[in-house]
Design a protein around this motif. Structure first.
Motif, PDB file in Angstrom:
ATOM      1  N   VAL A   9       0.582  -0.945  -0.103  1.00 15.33           N
ATOM      2  CA  VAL A   9      -0.036  -0.102   0.168  1.00 15.33           C
ATOM      3  C   VAL A   9       0.826   1.337  -0.507  1.00 15.33           C
ATOM      4  O   VAL A   9       0.567   2.163  -0.732  1.00 15.33           O
ATOM      5  N   HIS A  64      -4.469   0.093  -8.273  1.00 16.10           N
ATOM      6  CA  HIS A  64      -5.325   1.581  -8.900  1.00 16.10           C
ATOM      7  C   HIS A  64      -5.365   1.364 -10.119  1.00 16.10           C
ATOM      8  O   HIS A  64      -4.981   1.506 -11.471  1.00 16.10           O
ATOM      9  N   LYS A 100       1.602   5.897  -7.349  1.00 18.67           N
ATOM     10  CA  LYS A 100       0.590   6.701  -7.558  1.00 18.67           C
ATOM     11  C   LYS A 100       0.928   8.611  -7.568  1.00 18.67           C
ATOM     12  O   LYS A 100       0.381   9.312  -8.691  1.00 18.67           O
ATOM     13  N   GLU A 119       2.035   1.571  -3.186  1.00 14.44           N
ATOM     14  CA  GLU A 119       1.616   1.543  -4.851  1.00 14.44           C
ATOM     15  C   GLU A 119       0.877   3.533  -4.444  1.00 14.44           C
ATOM     16  O   GLU A 119       1.055   4.326  -4.936  1.00 14.44           O
ATOM     17  N   HIS A 120       0.807   3.473  -2.751  1.00 16.37           N
ATOM     18  CA  HIS A 120       0.182   5.476  -3.117  1.00 16.37           C
ATOM     19  C   HIS A 120       1.908   6.403  -3.385  1.00 16.37           C
ATOM     20  O   HIS A 120       1.143   7.490  -3.878  1.00 16.37           O
ATOM     21  N   ARG A 121       3.298   5.764  -2.789  1.00 12.54           N
ATOM     22  CA  ARG A 121       3.786   6.391  -3.348  1.00 12.54           C
ATOM     23  C   ARG A 121       4.260   6.598  -5.421  1.00 12.54           C
ATOM     24  O   ARG A 121       4.292   7.663  -5.779  1.00 12.54           O
TER      25      ARG A 121
END
Length: 202
Positions: A81, A148, A88, A84-86
């Motif tokens: 998580v 995402h 995105k 992937e947040h970074r």
């Protein structure tokens, strides 16, 4: 000399054994009388044995292993998580400055004239090679955005559209009008994917 009695041995040291008397059998017990007709049947053999205790299995080891597995899965999910947040945030920071296709801002569909103008741009082999490497990198980068899917699909679409536009520009042997129309359609697709990526970043 007095004759020996019948059945006796002439050996004075012999022991007299009365062969006429039946030998009593050894270890013979008297036969038990049969049970009365109304007597209850004897209990089965299994009921005479002590009841079997259920086998107890130690589940402590399984509980510990299950807890460790859950912790590892949660830790891996947490790292995924965060990663992937970074990714995105990085992609969304770049997509806001993405280059539009032949249709400009994407407010209207591209025309054949805009496609022809796109084909008239000078070709820089070094720039084309750089763009192809960048498209391959962006396609692999987007493939890791499992959390995402909308952004992943939009970024892959942008990379595919850019490669297709390069192919149209390099196809100097094809019909110019057909190439211009194809470039205009690819420009519309590129602008649509850019808009979808920006929408996924909100």
């Amino acid at each position: 000399m007095t004759p020996e009695p019948t059945g006796r041995s002439s050996n004075p040291y012999a022991t007299y054994v009365d062969l006429d008397t039946a030998e009593q059998p050894q270890n013979v017990y008297p036969r038990q009388p049969p049970p009365p007709a109304n007597a209850p049947p004897p209990p089965p053999v299994a009921s005479l044995l002590p009841p079997q205790q259920p086998e107890r299995r130690t589940r402590g080891g399984f509980k510990v292993a299950g807890a460790v597995l859950v912790v590892l899965l949660l830790a891996g999910a947490g790292r995924t998580v965060v990663r992937e947040h970074r990714q995105k945030a990085r992609a969304c920071g770049v997509i806001t400055t993405a280059v539009a296709g032949p249709a400009g801002s994407g407010a209207a569909q591209a025309t054949a004239e805009q496609g022809a103008a796109f084909l008239d741009r000078p070709i820089d082999p070094g720039e084309i090679d750089r763009q192809r490497r960048e498209d391959a990198h962006n396609r692999a980068f987007a493939g890791n955005l499992f959390l995402h899917p909308r952004l992943r699909a939009a970024l892959i679409g942008i990379a595919d559209d850019m490669d297709a536009l390069i192919d149209v520009r390099l196809d100097t042997q094809g019909d110019r009008g057909e190439r211009a129309t194809r470039a205009a359609r690819l420009g519309d697709a590129l602008n649509g994917h850019v808009a979808a990526a920006r929408e996924a970043c909100r």
